[in-house]
Design a protein around this motif. Structure first.
Motif, mmCIF file in Angstrom:
data_model
loop_
_atom_site.group_PDB
_atom_site.id
_atom_site.type_symbol
_atom_site.label_atom_id
_atom_site.label_comp_id
_atom_site.label_asym_id
_atom_site.label_seq_id
_atom_site.Cartn_x
_atom_site.Cartn_y
_atom_site.Cartn_z
ATOM 1 N N MET A 1 -41.863 -39.031 -15.802
ATOM 2 C CA MET A 1 -41.192 -39.325 -17.054
ATOM 3 C C MET A 1 -39.717 -38.944 -16.920
ATOM 4 O O MET A 1 -39.391 -37.927 -16.337
ATOM 5 C CB MET A 1 -41.855 -38.538 -18.187
ATOM 6 N N PHE A 2 -38.853 -39.788 -17.468
ATOM 7 C CA PHE A 2 -37.412 -39.574 -17.381
ATOM 8 C C PHE A 2 -36.812 -39.456 -18.765
ATOM 9 O O PHE A 2 -37.231 -40.125 -19.697
ATOM 10 C CB PHE A 2 -36.730 -40.747 -16.654
ATOM 11 N N GLU A 3 -35.816 -38.600 -18.854
ATOM 12 C CA GLU A 3 -34.979 -38.547 -20.054
ATOM 13 C C GLU A 3 -33.724 -39.320 -19.701
ATOM 14 O O GLU A 3 -33.099 -39.068 -18.665
ATOM 15 C CB GLU A 3 -34.638 -37.105 -20.400
ATOM 16 N N VAL A 4 -33.342 -40.255 -20.543
ATOM 17 C CA VAL A 4 -32.242 -41.150 -20.220
ATOM 18 C C VAL A 4 -31.047 -40.856 -21.121
ATOM 19 O O VAL A 4 -31.182 -40.758 -22.339
ATOM 20 C CB VAL A 4 -32.672 -42.629 -20.397
ATOM 21 N N ASP A 5 -29.884 -40.677 -20.497
ATOM 22 C CA ASP A 5 -28.604 -40.622 -21.198
ATOM 23 C C ASP A 5 -27.886 -41.917 -20.857
ATOM 24 O O ASP A 5 -27.654 -42.194 -19.674
ATOM 25 C CB ASP A 5 -27.750 -39.441 -20.723
ATOM 26 N N TRP A 6 -27.548 -42.711 -21.861
ATOM 27 C CA TRP A 6 -26.933 -44.011 -21.629
ATOM 28 C C TRP A 6 -25.456 -43.944 -21.949
ATOM 29 O O TRP A 6 -25.073 -43.490 -23.018
ATOM 30 C CB TRP A 6 -27.610 -45.060 -22.508
ATOM 31 N N VAL A 7 -24.634 -44.379 -21.033
ATOM 32 C CA VAL A 7 -23.206 -44.541 -21.284
ATOM 33 C C VAL A 7 -22.827 -45.940 -20.833
ATOM 34 O O VAL A 7 -23.444 -46.493 -19.916
ATOM 35 C CB VAL A 7 -22.351 -43.470 -20.572
ATOM 36 N N ASP A 8 -21.816 -46.518 -21.472
ATOM 37 C CA ASP A 8 -21.487 -47.906 -21.154
ATOM 38 C C ASP A 8 -20.107 -48.100 -20.530
ATOM 39 O O ASP A 8 -19.639 -49.215 -20.391
ATOM 40 C CB ASP A 8 -21.650 -48.803 -22.380
ATOM 41 N N THR A 9 -19.480 -46.990 -20.130
ATOM 42 C CA THR A 9 -18.210 -47.091 -19.397
ATOM 43 C C THR A 9 -18.208 -46.058 -18.280
ATOM 44 O O THR A 9 -18.896 -45.045 -18.360
ATOM 45 C CB THR A 9 -16.983 -46.833 -20.308
ATOM 46 N N LEU A 10 -17.415 -46.331 -17.284
ATOM 47 C CA LEU A 10 -17.301 -45.387 -16.169
ATOM 48 C C LEU A 10 -16.687 -44.073 -16.640
ATOM 49 O O LEU A 10 -17.119 -43.001 -16.218
ATOM 50 C CB LEU A 10 -16.474 -45.987 -15.029
ATOM 51 N N ALA A 11 -15.721 -44.142 -17.517
ATOM 52 C CA ALA A 11 -15.074 -42.921 -18.003
ATOM 53 C C ALA A 11 -16.091 -41.992 -18.661
ATOM 54 O O ALA A 11 -16.108 -40.786 -18.389
ATOM 55 C CB ALA A 11 -13.954 -43.276 -18.989
ATOM 56 N N ALA A 13 -19.309 -42.032 -18.133
ATOM 57 C CA ALA A 13 -20.251 -41.608 -17.090
ATOM 58 C C ALA A 13 -19.689 -40.424 -16.303
ATOM 59 O O ALA A 13 -20.415 -39.461 -16.025
ATOM 60 C CB ALA A 13 -20.555 -42.776 -16.152
ATOM 61 N N LEU A 14 -18.417 -40.482 -15.976
ATOM 62 C CA LEU A 14 -17.807 -39.391 -15.215
ATOM 63 C C LEU A 14 -17.776 -38.103 -16.042
ATOM 64 O O LEU A 14 -17.986 -37.015 -15.503
ATOM 65 C CB LEU A 14 -16.409 -39.776 -14.747
ATOM 66 N N GLU A 15 -17.542 -38.228 -17.353
ATOM 67 C CA GLU A 15 -17.604 -37.051 -18.229
ATOM 68 C C GLU A 15 -19.015 -36.464 -18.229
ATOM 69 O O GLU A 15 -19.189 -35.247 -18.132
ATOM 70 C CB GLU A 15 -17.208 -37.419 -19.661
ATOM 71 N N ARG A 16 -20.023 -37.339 -18.341
ATOM 72 C CA ARG A 16 -21.418 -36.871 -18.366
ATOM 73 C C ARG A 16 -21.796 -36.228 -17.041
ATOM 74 O O ARG A 16 -22.496 -35.218 -17.002
ATOM 75 C CB ARG A 16 -22.354 -38.039 -18.702
ATOM 76 N N ILE A 17 -21.358 -36.777 -15.925
ATOM 77 C CA ILE A 17 -21.640 -36.203 -14.607
ATOM 78 C C ILE A 17 -21.000 -34.820 -14.501
ATOM 79 O O ILE A 17 -21.611 -33.886 -13.979
ATOM 80 C CB ILE A 17 -21.156 -37.142 -13.481
#
Length: 144
Positions: A1-11, A13-17
């Motif tokens: 089972m996965f918990e998903v965080d969805w982002v729709d821009t690279l910017a 995504a980089l913040e989330r990483i």
């Protein structure tokens, strides 16, 4: 089972990483603010140890295979895979990353063992020289 965080821009995504706590990243090579392998390269630069599965369209499959050559764990072609296939790709990416980490840890331990062995060998050489010269010096002394 996965918990998903969805982002729709690279910017985003980089913040989330940068926040950490991710097990795997699904990297879409067609984002509004980044296209192609530059997207994957930016994710890799943000966290080289985060396993990544690349998502691409059917016309960009060559880019996906190049991303795998550059370090992506796997790739998914949009519209060609269902949930179980995607889930399997994500589990594979996470497990492969864990195995690679175990391998790196094992290699570190091997290097430490080799270093310790080398130090012990050099120390033994010094002791042998000391013992040899001590015996040589004792031969010239009277028995008492």
């Amino acid at each position: 089972m996965f918990e998903v965080d969805w982002v729709d821009t690279l910017a985003l995504a980089l913040e989330r990483i940068a926040e950490g706590g991710l097990d795997v990243a699904v990297v879409d090579l067609g984002l509004p603010d980044s296209q192609g392998l530059a997207t994957f390269d930016a994710v890799r630069a943000a966290n080289a140890f985060l396993p990544a599965v690349v998502m691409t369209g059917t016309e960009c499959e060559e880019q996906a295979t190049e991303a795998v050559r550059r370090g992506a764990q796997d790739y998914i072609v949009k519209g060609q895979h269902a949930g179980p296939t995607i889930s399997r790709a994500l589990r594979y990416a996470v497990e492969r990353q864990r195995l690679e980490e175990k391998l790196r840890q094992s290699q570190k331990m091997e290097a430490v063992g080799a270093l310790a062995s080398g130090v012990a060998h050099e120390f033994n050489n010094l002791l042998q020289a000391i013992v040899g010269y001590t015996r040589f010096a004792m031969e010239g002394l009277p028995p008492n």
